[in-house]
Design a protein around this motif. Structure first.
Motif, PDB file in Angstrom:
ATOM      1  N   GLU A 155      15.071  17.078  62.731  1.00 43.32           N
ATOM      2  CA  GLU A 155      16.001  16.287  63.539  1.00 43.32           C
ATOM      3  C   GLU A 155      17.401  16.309  62.928  1.00 43.32           C
ATOM      4  O   GLU A 155      18.408  16.501  63.620  1.00 43.32           O
ATOM      5  CB  GLU A 155      15.480  14.851  63.656  1.00 43.32           C
ATOM      6  CG  GLU A 155      16.458  13.857  64.257  1.00 43.32           C
ATOM      7  CD  GLU A 155      16.700  14.058  65.739  1.00 43.32           C
ATOM      8  OE1 GLU A 155      17.564  13.368  66.294  1.00 43.32           O
ATOM      9  OE2 GLU A 155      16.028  14.918  66.341  1.00 43.32           O
ATOM     10  N   LYS A 156      17.465  16.134  61.612  1.00 52.50           N
ATOM     11  CA  LYS A 156      18.750  16.104  60.911  1.00 52.50           C
ATOM     12  C   LYS A 156      19.467  17.442  61.024  1.00 52.50           C
ATOM     13  O   LYS A 156      20.680  17.501  61.263  1.00 52.50           O
ATOM     14  CB  LYS A 156      18.527  15.743  59.447  1.00 52.50           C
ATOM     15  CG  LYS A 156      19.799  15.600  58.637  1.00 52.50           C
ATOM     16  CD  LYS A 156      19.477  15.190  57.205  1.00 52.50           C
ATOM     17  CE  LYS A 156      20.751  15.046  56.367  1.00 52.50           C
ATOM     18  NZ  LYS A 156      20.429  14.644  54.970  1.00 52.50           N
TER      19      LYS A 156
ATOM     20  N   LYS B 259      20.952  18.010  64.452  1.00 50.56           N
ATOM     21  CA  LYS B 259      22.180  17.237  64.634  1.00 50.56           C
ATOM     22  C   LYS B 259      23.352  17.907  63.925  1.00 50.56           C
ATOM     23  O   LYS B 259      24.483  17.904  64.419  1.00 50.56           O
ATOM     24  CB  LYS B 259      21.987  15.807  64.134  1.00 50.56           C
ATOM     25  CG  LYS B 259      21.071  14.956  64.987  1.00 50.56           C
ATOM     26  CD  LYS B 259      21.627  14.795  66.402  1.00 50.56           C
ATOM     27  CE  LYS B 259      20.706  13.961  67.277  1.00 50.56           C
ATOM     28  NZ  LYS B 259      21.193  13.914  68.682  1.00 50.56           N
TER      29      LYS B 259
ATOM     30  N   GLU C 138      24.609  20.678  66.083  1.00 52.92           N
ATOM     31  CA  GLU C 138      25.370  20.159  67.219  1.00 52.92           C
ATOM     32  C   GLU C 138      26.795  19.792  66.814  1.00 52.92           C
ATOM     33  O   GLU C 138      27.748  20.020  67.565  1.00 52.92           O
ATOM     34  CB  GLU C 138      24.658  18.937  67.811  1.00 52.92           C
ATOM     35  CG  GLU C 138      23.359  19.284  68.527  1.00 52.92           C
ATOM     36  CD  GLU C 138      22.438  18.086  68.686  1.00 52.92           C
ATOM     37  OE1 GLU C 138      22.930  16.938  68.583  1.00 52.92           O
ATOM     38  OE2 GLU C 138      21.228  18.281  68.896  1.00 52.92           O
ATOM     39  N   GLU C 139      26.961  19.229  65.625  1.00 53.86           N
ATOM     40  CA  GLU C 139      28.288  18.854  65.149  1.00 53.86           C
ATOM     41  C   GLU C 139      29.151  20.088  64.899  1.00 53.86           C
ATOM     42  O   GLU C 139      30.334  20.131  65.244  1.00 53.86           O
ATOM     43  CB  GLU C 139      28.170  18.031  63.868  1.00 53.86           C
ATOM     44  CG  GLU C 139      29.495  17.592  63.266  1.00 53.86           C
ATOM     45  CD  GLU C 139      30.294  16.688  64.175  1.00 53.86           C
ATOM     46  OE1 GLU C 139      31.522  16.608  63.991  1.00 53.86           O
ATOM     47  OE2 GLU C 139      29.704  16.049  65.081  1.00 53.86           O
TER      48      GLU C 139
ATOM     49  N   ASP D 171      17.190  14.278  74.676  1.00 57.69           N
ATOM     50  CA  ASP D 171      17.936  13.262  73.932  1.00 57.69           C
ATOM     51  C   ASP D 171      19.247  12.956  74.649  1.00 57.69           C
ATOM     52  O   ASP D 171      20.103  13.837  74.798  1.00 57.69           O
ATOM     53  CB  ASP D 171      18.265  13.768  72.519  1.00 57.69           C
ATOM     54  CG  ASP D 171      17.346  13.156  71.473  1.00 57.69           C
ATOM     55  OD1 ASP D 171      16.441  12.401  71.854  1.00 57.69           O
ATOM     56  OD2 ASP D 171      17.543  13.443  70.278  1.00 57.69           O
TER      57      ASP D 171
ATOM     58  N   THR E 272      22.855  10.526  74.960  1.00 56.91           N
ATOM     59  CA  THR E 272      23.787   9.819  74.083  1.00 56.91           C
ATOM     60  C   THR E 272      23.635   8.326  74.329  1.00 56.91           C
ATOM     61  O   THR E 272      23.647   7.876  75.472  1.00 56.91           O
ATOM     62  CB  THR E 272      25.236  10.248  74.376  1.00 56.91           C
ATOM     63  OG1 THR E 272      25.337  11.660  74.199  1.00 56.91           O
ATOM     64  CG2 THR E 272      26.203   9.547  73.440  1.00 56.91           C
TER      65      THR E 272
ATOM     66  N   ARG F 234      15.902  18.837  71.948  1.00 55.59           N
ATOM     67  CA  ARG F 234      15.546  19.104  70.554  1.00 55.59           C
ATOM     68  C   ARG F 234      14.065  19.437  70.466  1.00 55.59           C
ATOM     69  O   ARG F 234      13.258  19.031  71.311  1.00 55.59           O
ATOM     70  CB  ARG F 234      15.861  17.908  69.658  1.00 55.59           C
ATOM     71  CG  ARG F 234      15.134  16.632  70.014  1.00 55.59           C
ATOM     72  CD  ARG F 234      15.423  15.515  69.011  1.00 55.59           C
ATOM     73  NE  ARG F 234      14.855  14.247  69.447  1.00 55.59           N
ATOM     74  CZ  ARG F 234      13.583  13.900  69.265  1.00 55.59           C
ATOM     75  NH1 ARG F 234      12.749  14.732  68.651  1.00 55.59           N
ATOM     76  NH2 ARG F 234      13.122  12.736  69.686  1.00 55.59           N
TER      77      ARG F 234
ATOM     78  N   ARG G 135      17.507   7.385  64.684  1.00 57.67           N
ATOM     79  CA  ARG G 135      18.464   8.166  65.456  1.00 57.67           C
ATOM     80  C   ARG G 135      19.830   7.516  65.343  1.00 57.67           C
ATOM     81  O   ARG G 135      19.944   6.333  64.998  1.00 57.67           O
ATOM     82  CB  ARG G 135      18.038   8.313  66.918  1.00 57.67           C
ATOM     83  CG  ARG G 135      18.128   7.067  67.764  1.00 57.67           C
ATOM     84  CD  ARG G 135      17.598   7.288  69.173  1.00 57.67           C
ATOM     85  NE  ARG G 135      18.332   8.308  69.912  1.00 57.67           N
ATOM     86  CZ  ARG G 135      18.085   8.604  71.188  1.00 57.67           C
ATOM     87  NH1 ARG G 135      17.131   7.959  71.865  1.00 57.67           N
ATOM     88  NH2 ARG G 135      18.789   9.527  71.807  1.00 57.67           N
ATOM     89  N   ARG G 136      20.863   8.307  65.647  1.00 56.28           N
ATOM     90  CA  ARG G 136      22.234   7.826  65.507  1.00 56.28           C
ATOM     91  C   ARG G 136      22.743   7.277  66.838  1.00 56.28           C
ATOM     92  O   ARG G 136      22.522   7.863  67.888  1.00 56.28           O
ATOM     93  CB  ARG G 136      23.150   8.947  65.027  1.00 56.28           C
ATOM     94  CG  ARG G 136      24.608   8.534  64.824  1.00 56.28           C
ATOM     95  CD  ARG G 136      25.445   9.700  64.328  1.00 56.28           C
ATOM     96  NE  ARG G 136      25.012  10.141  63.022  1.00 56.28           N
ATOM     97  CZ  ARG G 136      25.403   9.562  61.879  1.00 56.28           C
ATOM     98  NH1 ARG G 136      26.222   8.525  61.902  1.00 56.28           N
ATOM     99  NH2 ARG G 136      24.975  10.027  60.719  1.00 56.28           N
TER     100      ARG G 136
END
Length: 302
Positions: free
Chosen positions: A4-5, A8, A11-12, A215, A217, A268, A279-280
């Motif tokens: 998961e990390k 992410k 994606e960044e 996922d 936002t 994901r 999750r963020r």
């Protein structure tokens, strides 16, 4: 590794590439607007007040239209080339980063290799409603040339000053620039998710037991249909069904404008036994894992 990390992180990194693409498109449109204004300034300086009957004389209007057409063709060819190059880079970047992350979690070599350039090209073109990306870009090229021509003729008929004519060009080209940015965002998002899915599908075919998860936002801007979809899990060979009418393999690829345009959701991969615990949330940081519906309910969001 934390799958998961790592997803992410990818994606960044791709978000920054997206921002770079948008800046390049804005720069190209700014240069084209500057050139068009300079051409108009030359005509006004040479002939004084421009009127439609005067511009028809001596083929002045035809020559201006030909110059405008060439300038805008140059602009759109440049932006289309930039867009396609960036889309290819985004697809490959997401594919390889996803492959690296999945192998790290699985702890085995899954046989990933170099992408076939033709496969990347096919992913970029991806016909939507029967039209490839190239065909859609060609249609937009014709539209902007026609729009600018119409604005010039209208300004000449009204006998407008250079300032008013320049403002017409500014509004028209800035309007098309916004359309170009929307295309860049939507297509960039689509190919990123397509690249990730291609890597996840390879892992699944190699024997990794996983699901794909939608996922969304976590903020108030998320469209209602995607709030409902958030957290939905399907098998790798299955499609998502959106309440908005879309049906497809993941965000940005639902075949429905109400789902795909400006979508911020991601797909994901989730390997069995490695489900995320947190999750963020935008503006809140890290929280225990919740679906959108659970998160919204806890905050009193309808």
């Amino acid at each position: 590794m934390d799958l998961e990390k790592e997803q992410k992180k990818a994606e960044e990194i791709l978000r920054k590439r997206q921002e770079k693409l948008e800046k390049e498109l804005i720069k190209a449109y700014s240069e084209a607007l500057k050139n068009v204004r300079m051409k108009l300034a030359e005509l006004y300086a040479k002939h004084g007040e421009l009127t439609y009957p005067e511009m028809l004389k001596y083929n002045r209007l035809r020559r201006l239209e030909e110059w405008i057409k060439a300038e805008l063709r140059g602009l759109t060819r440049k932006t289309d080339k930039t867009l396609k190059k960036s889309l290819g880079d985004m697809y490959e970047e997401m594919y390889y980063r996803t492959a690296w992350a999945v192998e790290g979690v699985a702890g085995v070599n899954l046989g990933y290799g170099l992408l076939d350039p033709e496969a990347v090209k096919a992913a970029i073109e991806n016909p939507i409603s029967g039209l490839t990306l190239s065909e859609r870009l060609e249609k937009r090229r014709i539209d902007v040339i026609y729009a600018v021509r119409q604005e010039i003729i209208q300004g000449l008929i009204l006998g407008e000053s250079y300032y008013k004519m320049a403002q017409r060009m500014k509004r028209t080209l800035e309007g098309d620039a916004q359309k170009a940015l929307l295309v860049a965002w939507t297509e960039g998002h689509r190919v990123q998710m397509a690249g990730r899915l291609a890597a996840l599908e390879h892992a699944s075919e190699a024997g990794v037991i996983m699901m794909k998860v939608w996922d969304a936002t976590l903020d108030k801007r998320t469209r209602p249909a995607h709030r409902i979809l958030d957290g939905t899990k399907v098998k790798m060979n299955e499609n998502f069904q959106s309440p908005a009418g879309g049906y497809g393999p993941g965000p940005g690829q639902m075949g429905n404008a109400r789902d795909d345009i400006r979508c911020r959701c991601v797909v994901r991969g989730e390997i069995e036994g490695f489900e995320p615990k947190v999750r963020r949330v935008r503006g809140e940081g890290i929280i225990p894992y919740q679906t959108y519906q659970e998160w919204a309910e806890a905050r009193g969001i309808a």
